[in-house]
Write an enzyme that holds these catalytic residues in place. Structure first.
Site, short mmCIF file in Angstrom:
data_model
loop_
_atom_site.label_atom_id
_atom_site.label_comp_id
_atom_site.label_asym_id
_atom_site.label_seq_id
_atom_site.Cartn_x
_atom_site.Cartn_y
_atom_site.Cartn_z
N ASP A 1 38.81 -23.38 14.78
CA ASP A 1 37.57 -22.61 14.73
C ASP A 1 36.51 -23.60 14.80
O ASP A 1 36.50 -24.71 14.31
CB ASP A 1 37.51 -21.86 13.28
N ASP B 1 32.47 -19.65 16.92
CA ASP B 1 31.84 -19.00 15.95
C ASP B 1 30.29 -18.58 16.24
O ASP B 1 29.51 -19.42 16.96
CB ASP B 1 31.80 -19.36 14.62
N GLU C 1 28.31 -24.63 29.27
CA GLU C 1 28.15 -26.20 29.12
C GLU C 1 29.31 -26.55 28.11
O GLU C 1 29.88 -27.48 28.16
CB GLU C 1 26.92 -26.60 28.25
N HIS D 1 39.39 -11.59 9.67
CA HIS D 1 38.78 -12.13 8.18
C HIS D 1 37.43 -11.40 7.73
O HIS D 1 36.91 -11.68 6.70
CB HIS D 1 38.77 -13.52 7.93
N ASP D 2 36.82 -10.86 8.63
CA ASP D 2 35.40 -10.09 8.57
C ASP D 2 35.58 -8.70 8.30
O ASP D 2 34.44 -8.04 7.91
CB ASP D 2 34.29 -10.50 9.47
C1 NOJ Z 1 31.35 -15.30 11.75
C2 NOJ Z 1 32.53 -15.73 10.97
O1 NOJ Z 1 33.70 -14.67 11.40
C3 NOJ Z 1 32.11 -15.49 9.46
O2 NOJ Z 1 33.18 -15.40 8.68
C4 NOJ Z 1 31.02 -16.09 9.08
O3 NOJ Z 1 30.67 -15.68 7.69
C5 NOJ Z 1 29.91 -16.18 10.13
N1 NOJ Z 1 30.24 -16.07 11.49
C6 NOJ Z 1 28.89 -17.26 10.09
O4 NOJ Z 1 29.51 -18.65 10.33
#
Ligand code: NOJ
Length: 541
Positions: free
Chosen positions: A107, A209, A258, A339-340
């Site tokens: 990540d 991310d 980039e 995970h979100d």
């Molecule tokens: C997306 C990530 O998947 C999430 O878990 C995180 O809290 C936010 N970006 C901020 O980095």
């Protein structure tokens, strides 16, 4: 010894397994998963009798971090947090993964750093510090409030006042996650150097991310209220505003390219952007995105299948539309969880998880699985004193989908000998890897069979896609290459469904029902998915 298959463009059809490292496997008894824990489970992830058979792992952040957002607040981009282990542990993981032909995707968090990152500490110290312009600092507004109305994705204003220098700094997420200023070429260079550090070590790619924030409006103009927002209410929630200025700015693609150019300096690496295209028709947004980025070295995540209602028609029309925009050198990235987002099994119900497994692993491109979905882990209830997610508002936290992997029926599901950082699901004694490995009818076995099937089928990995009309409740599509045609038939309903007589089907090659007795049936059982050969005589695609 590195036995990794050197095949070019491995990513085009690779199945990626996302590991949330805190919750995968703990070898240190800390109650938090670690890198050595991932290494210890590589045999589970690779193919074979005890193994799943995925091609790559994506590991959520393992870099040095105060863990305000569990690693998405990086304090050193080129070191490993002691909670997870050491660089030596990581090199060992990489070597062991590659020896099993498993690629490793890290990540990468370029939009913001931790407020404890030395860059930010310097930047915040004085107005004339050389690092001042590495972040976005502005004077207070006339009322001494924040410089503009931008909101943090998590909550409240996107600006935090700093006493030391009398200015506000910008943070799109937590106050402890300060946004880097990507307009500053020194910042871009530093981030590219961080990428090279891991690529030099042999990492195969990055999941990148929150890329939307890499370009923002240079004038920091106020954002408009969303049309549905009641102006009598002061804007507070992120969704109360539209975001034409705080994200997806004019230099976004240039910056993604980039970064992709760094990938291109190496052989066979790939980056997957956490992107959220805008517009009334999101597929058009994705098409523009692919057209603007470097598709040979990168692709955007396609999150829509997480949000669609579990209905055959909804999936058919969305995937048809999306696939119609895919050019030969584009890599579609489908996923059903991360995970979100709430757990797949809780969103669509356990019976449909088998259908979902067949869907994900028979679509074109690079499918992403989320750890634990292969055994059907559900959202776990989190009591107020167990909440760990900083985003947690009542009912909104992400802890329920981040709970420990369920390995076996021993204490803490075999995840740790310590006190798990989040509670383990109550049903772990029945729902775990060991139980499901021993049961040929389990969801885990279905995933294994599908992964094996996909590996052996060029039509599934590389073939074309075309949906077929099978009525309201069935999503059917053909995957075809020069020599083979397969038809995938997915019953999204809980009722048996007849198959169209016009389809000239061969016997079932793989059904989501493990002990199906009739191999030549003219119907789908409730929630059933089938992969079958197709007699092409009267069907062309
Ligand atoms: C997306 C990530 O998947 C999430 O878990 C995180 O809290 C936010 N970006 C901020 O980095």
């Amino acid at each position: 010894m590195n036995q990794m298959n050197k095949s070019k463009n491995w990513y085009r059809d690779a199945v990626v397994y996302q590991i949330y490292p805190r919750s995968f496997y703990d070898t240190s008894s800390s109650g938090i998963g670690n890198i050595n824990g991932i290494t210890a489970k590589l045999d589970y992830l690779k193919g074979g009798p005890e193994g799943l058979g995925i091609d790559a792992i994506w590991i959520s952040p393992i870099f040095t971090s105060p863990m305000a957002d569990f690693g998405y607040d990086v304090a050193n981009y080129t070191d490993i947090d002691p909670i997870f282990g050491t660089i030596k542990d990581f090199k060992n993981l990489l070597e062991q993964a590659h020896a099993r032909n498993i690629r490793v995707i890290l990540d990468f968090v370029p939009n913001h750093t931790s407020d404890k990152h030395p860059w930010f500490i310097e930047s915040a110290s004085t107005r004339d510090n050389p690092k001042r312009d590495w972040y976005t600092w502005r004077d207070p507004a006339v009322d001494n409030g924040p410089p503009n109305n931008w909101l943090s994705y998590f909550r409240g204003s996107a600006w935090q006042y700093s006493e030391a220098t009398g200015q506000y700094y910008l943070h799109s997420f937590l106050t402890k996650q300060a946004d880097l200023n990507w307009d500053n070429p020194e910042v871009r260079e530093a981030m590219k150097q961080a990428m090279r550090f891991w690529l030099d070590m042999g990492v195969d790619g990055f999941r990148v991310d929150a890329v939307d924030g890499l370009s923002k409006d240079a004038e920091l103009r106020d954002e408009p209220l969303a049309p549905y927002h009641d102006p009598a209410v002061r804007p507070y929630n992120y969704t109360d505003l539209l975001h034409p200025f705080s994200r997806d700015g004019p230099h976004l693609y240039e910056r993604l390219n980039e970064m992709a150019s760094v990938m291109a300096e190496y052989d066979n690496r790939f980056m997957i952007n956490e992107a959220h295209p805008k517009g009334d028709d999101i597929v058009v947004g994705y098409a523009e995105y692919y057209a603007a980025i470097d598709p040979d070295n990168s692709a955007p995540f396609n999150f829509q299948c997480i949000y669609l209602p579990w209905q055959a028609n909804a999936f058919r029309s969305y995937i048809d539309h999306f696939q119609s925009t895919m050019l030969p050198n584009y890599t579609p990235i489908y996923t059903l969880g991360n995970h979100d987002e709430p757990r797949l099994a809780s969103r669509i119900g356990i019976p449909a998880t088998r259908t979902a497994a067949m869907l994900l692993l028979t679509l074109p491109g690079m499918p992403f699985m989320y750890y634990g979905d292969e055994i059907g882990i559900e959202n776990v209830a989190i009591f107020p004193d167990q909440v760990r997610d900083p985003f947690a508002e009542p009912g909104k936290g992400r802890d329920p989908e981040r709970t420990p992997m369920q390995w076996d029926a021993s204490a803490n599901a075999g995840f740790t000998n310590g006190q798990p950082w989040l509670p383990v699901a109550a049903d772990y004694a029945e729902r775990n890897v060991a139980v499901q490995l021993a049961n040929n009818a389990s969801l885990l076995h279905l995933y294994k069979s599908l992964l094996k099937f996909r590996k052996s089928s060029v039509a599934l990995r590389e073939g074309s896609y075309q949906s077929i009309d099978c009525g309201e409740q069935i999503f059917g599509y053909i995957r075809k290459n020069e020599s083979h045609s397969l038809v995938i038939l997915l019953n999204f309903s809980d009722q048996a469904q007849p198959l169209p007589e016009s389809l000239q089907l061969e016997e079932i090659m793989l059904s989501t029902i493990s002990n199906r007795s009739i191999q030549n049936s003219a119907w789908l059982e409730p929630h059933e998915g089938q992969i079958r050969g197709l007699k092409l005589s009267d069907f062309n695609c």
